[in-house]
Write a protein that holds these residues in place. Structure first.
Motif, mmCIF file in Angstrom:
data_model
loop_
_atom_site.group_PDB
_atom_site.id
_atom_site.type_symbol
_atom_site.label_atom_id
_atom_site.label_comp_id
_atom_site.label_asym_id
_atom_site.label_seq_id
_atom_site.Cartn_x
_atom_site.Cartn_y
_atom_site.Cartn_z
ATOM 1 N N ALA A 295 14.624 8.932 -4.019
ATOM 2 C CA ALA A 295 13.626 9.572 -3.163
ATOM 3 C C ALA A 295 12.743 8.525 -2.489
ATOM 4 O O ALA A 295 12.461 8.601 -1.285
ATOM 5 N N TYR A 296 12.312 7.532 -3.248
ATOM 6 C CA TYR A 296 11.438 6.474 -2.718
ATOM 7 C C TYR A 296 12.172 5.656 -1.660
ATOM 8 O O TYR A 296 11.580 5.227 -0.666
ATOM 9 N N ALA A 297 13.477 5.473 -1.848
ATOM 10 C CA ALA A 297 14.275 4.692 -0.903
ATOM 11 C C ALA A 297 14.419 5.384 0.445
ATOM 12 O O ALA A 297 14.746 4.734 1.448
ATOM 13 N N LEU A 298 14.180 6.692 0.490
ATOM 14 C CA LEU A 298 14.283 7.439 1.748
ATOM 15 C C LEU A 298 13.038 7.295 2.612
ATOM 16 O O LEU A 298 13.027 7.721 3.769
ATOM 17 N N LEU A 299 11.975 6.690 2.064
ATOM 18 C CA LEU A 299 10.730 6.512 2.812
ATOM 19 C C LEU A 299 10.800 5.268 3.689
ATOM 20 O O LEU A 299 11.456 4.277 3.353
ATOM 21 N N GLY A 300 10.098 5.311 4.823
ATOM 22 C CA GLY A 300 10.053 4.172 5.726
ATOM 23 C C GLY A 300 9.222 3.038 5.166
ATOM 24 O O GLY A 300 8.472 3.198 4.193
ATOM 25 N N SER A 301 9.320 1.871 5.790
ATOM 26 C CA SER A 301 8.649 0.675 5.282
ATOM 27 C C SER A 301 7.126 0.810 5.306
ATOM 28 O O SER A 301 6.447 0.326 4.394
ATOM 29 N N ASP A 302 6.575 1.441 6.335
ATOM 30 C CA ASP A 302 5.120 1.614 6.389
ATOM 31 C C ASP A 302 4.627 2.464 5.229
ATOM 32 O O ASP A 302 3.591 2.169 4.618
ATOM 33 N N TRP A 303 5.358 3.534 4.937
ATOM 34 C CA TRP A 303 4.967 4.415 3.843
ATOM 35 C C TRP A 303 5.045 3.671 2.509
ATOM 36 O O TRP A 303 4.149 3.742 1.675
ATOM 37 N N GLN A 304 6.141 2.942 2.321
ATOM 38 C CA GLN A 304 6.317 2.203 1.075
ATOM 39 C C GLN A 304 5.270 1.103 0.909
ATOM 40 O O GLN A 304 4.815 0.837 -0.209
ATOM 41 N N SER A 305 4.869 0.465 2.012
ATOM 42 C CA SER A 305 3.876 -0.610 1.918
ATOM 43 C C SER A 305 2.518 -0.084 1.483
ATOM 44 O O SER A 305 1.723 -0.815 0.891
ATOM 45 N N GLY A 306 2.259 1.203 1.749
ATOM 46 C CA GLY A 306 0.982 1.783 1.357
ATOM 47 C C GLY A 306 1.027 2.518 0.036
ATOM 48 O O GLY A 306 -0.014 2.942 -0.487
ATOM 49 N N THR A 307 2.221 2.690 -0.520
ATOM 50 C CA THR A 307 2.381 3.411 -1.787
ATOM 51 C C THR A 307 3.410 2.703 -2.649
ATOM 52 O O THR A 307 4.588 2.621 -2.277
ATOM 53 N N THR A 308 3.004 2.178 -3.773
ATOM 54 C CA THR A 308 3.948 1.515 -4.668
ATOM 55 C C THR A 308 4.873 2.542 -5.301
ATOM 56 O O THR A 308 4.560 3.742 -5.352
ATOM 57 N N TYR A 309 6.003 2.072 -5.807
ATOM 58 C CA TYR A 309 6.937 2.985 -6.466
ATOM 59 C C TYR A 309 6.284 3.668 -7.663
ATOM 60 O O TYR A 309 6.453 4.871 -7.881
ATOM 61 N N ALA A 310 5.513 2.900 -8.434
ATOM 62 C CA ALA A 310 4.867 3.462 -9.630
ATOM 63 C C ALA A 310 3.910 4.588 -9.255
ATOM 64 O O ALA A 310 3.875 5.639 -9.912
ATOM 65 N N LYS A 311 3.149 4.384 -8.193
ATOM 66 C CA LYS A 311 2.208 5.408 -7.751
ATOM 67 C C LYS A 311 2.954 6.628 -7.209
ATOM 68 O O LYS A 311 2.566 7.772 -7.437
ATOM 69 N N PHE A 312 4.027 6.352 -6.480
ATOM 70 C CA PHE A 312 4.854 7.431 -5.941
ATOM 71 C C PHE A 312 5.412 8.300 -7.062
ATOM 72 O O PHE A 312 5.318 9.526 -7.036
ATOM 73 N N ARG A 313 5.986 7.656 -8.067
ATOM 74 C CA ARG A 313 6.574 8.386 -9.196
ATOM 75 C C ARG A 313 5.511 9.174 -9.945
ATOM 76 O O ARG A 313 5.733 10.328 -10.338
ATOM 77 N N GLU A 314 4.351 8.575 -10.117
ATOM 78 C CA GLU A 314 3.271 9.240 -10.835
ATOM 79 C C GLU A 314 2.853 10.536 -10.138
ATOM 80 O O GLU A 314 2.481 11.510 -10.781
ATOM 81 N N GLY A 315 2.953 10.547 -8.808
ATOM 82 C CA GLY A 315 2.560 11.725 -8.052
ATOM 83 C C GLY A 315 3.484 12.912 -8.238
ATOM 84 O O GLY A 315 3.113 14.048 -7.923
ATOM 85 N N TYR A 316 4.693 12.664 -8.745
ATOM 86 C CA TYR A 316 5.673 13.737 -8.890
ATOM 87 C C TYR A 316 6.077 14.024 -10.329
ATOM 88 O O TYR A 316 6.832 14.953 -10.582
#
Length: 382
Positions: A295-316
């Motif tokens: 899921a995280y890999a489907l996000l664009g570079s700008d989105w990923q630069s503002g949200t770490t994988y750990a934070k992304f996972r924590e949100g879900y």
């Protein structure tokens, strides 16, 4: 990852009823999940009541299984449409019948037959495009007492009854248990999310019939699909995941609207639109499998630069599942697609599940030749 492994074991599945005699491959997909996650769920309130009496207190008489079956059969119908035969059940006192979308696809008017073989005309007032659920209104059945809908989800091991008209054999009842939960896959054009897996035998004609608790007589789900392998494995859509959509159709009927026919996709959609909508759907499917890396890999570079994988996972991490309702896309003029969807999401909060609906909008475009979700936002709907 366990869910994905399980899906790969099954070789083929089919939606049951309405003349769908073919076999469909199960795609290694699941269903949907929200960004910035929904934080709501259905909460069953517990009340404690005490009373001082001089004689022994009387508890409400518990219905026998035979009584539950006899009462339920009066609210279950056989549906004849241009697609063939299926089943359905009354869920409110307005004469509205819940069934599967594939049972009535291609039809605006259907014939409904009750337990005592009385026939009535029904009108399709709501039908899902990706969710295999529809509502048929039968004015002649208005004020007939409907089946009660369970307010909470079933659990593995719960005893169930499956009612319907398999192979046209009306008023059939089979018994079993919930043998699994959280099963998700795709049988185009429908996406099935967090289904109940059941041991009760079902087949063609059972589609749209109710899955009923053998203990309470309440409707737990809508019987929808079967895997023709190892004797057959049935699947049922939980009512808790589609009830709000069903109620919305009843409150705002789409009578006379264009009815989706078999094989239809999004009207007027281009190849680019379908790819963009498919990317957003895949995003939620990956989350539903707890595959946060994909899921995280489907996000664009700008989105990923503002949200770490750990934070992304924590949100879900506490999100149970999200069901995608209507989804559409348009070109915004910058060689990007704007994808809009209405989703219903369940999430665990403080040990309880709450359900809410969101409208989400995503900007989808290409980065280094790959389609990515560039930006996104969600707004809670009332």
């Amino acid at each position: 990852m366990a869910k994905r492994t399980w899906s790969m074991i099954i070789s083929s599945a089919m939606i049951i009823g309405a003349g769908t005699g073919g076999v469909f491959w199960i795609h290694q997909h699941s269903a949907d999940q929200l960004q910035d996650g929904p934080r709501l769920a259905v909460v069953a309130a517990k009340e404690t009541q005490s009373a001082v009496v001089t004689t022994a207190s009387k508890e409400p008489e518990k219905k026998t299984r035979k009584q539950i079956i006899e009462e339920s059969q009066k609210k279950v119908v056989t549906i004849e449409s241009s697609s063939g035969l299926g089943s359905g059940f009354l869920y409110n006192d307005q004469g509205d019948i819940v069934t599967n979308a594939h049972v009535v696809e291609g039809s605006k008017e259907v014939t409904v037959r009750t337990l005592n073989h009385e026939e009535y005309k029904g009108t399709v007032i709501g039908i899902g495009e990706e969710t295999d659920v529809a509502v048929v209104r039968v004015p002649d059945l208005k004020k007939v007492k409907p089946l009660s809908i369970a307010k909470s989800k079933a659990e593995t091991g719960d005893e169930i009854l499956a009612l319907g008209s398999p192979l046209g054999l009306e008023n059939t009842v089979t018994t079993g248990i919930i043998s699994g939960v959280g099963r998700s896959f795709e049988i185009a054009p429908y996406i099935y999310s967090n289904l109940y897996q059941i041991s009760a035998p079902i087949t063609h004609g059972n589609s749209g019939g109710p899955l009923i608790s053998a203990e309470t007589g309440e409707v737990l789900g809508i019987n929808s699909a079967v895997v023709e392998q190892e004797g057959g494995i049935g699947f049922s859509i939980p009512m808790t995941s589609v009830l709000k959509q069903v109620q919305a159709w009843s409150q705002n009927p789409s009578v006379g609207a264009t009815v989706k026919t078999a094989g239809d996709t999004h009207s007027g959609s281009t190849s680019a639109s379908l790819e963009a909508e498919g990317l957003v759907t895949d995003f939620y499917m990956s989350l539903n499998l707890s595959d946060y890396v994909t899921a995280y890999a489907l996000l664009g570079s700008d989105w990923q630069s503002g949200t770490t994988y750990a934070k992304f996972r924590e949100g879900y991490i506490n999100t149970s599942y999200v069901t995608i309702g209507d989804i559409s896309s348009t070109t915004n003029g910058n060689k990007e697609m704007e994808v809009t969807a209405v989703i219903t999401a369940d999430e665990r909060r403080d040990g309880e599940y709450v359900t809410t609906k969101y409208k989400v909008t995503y900007q989808v475009g290409y980065e280094n030749g790959q389609l990515k979700i560039l930006h996104g936002q969600g707004k809670k709907m009332k």
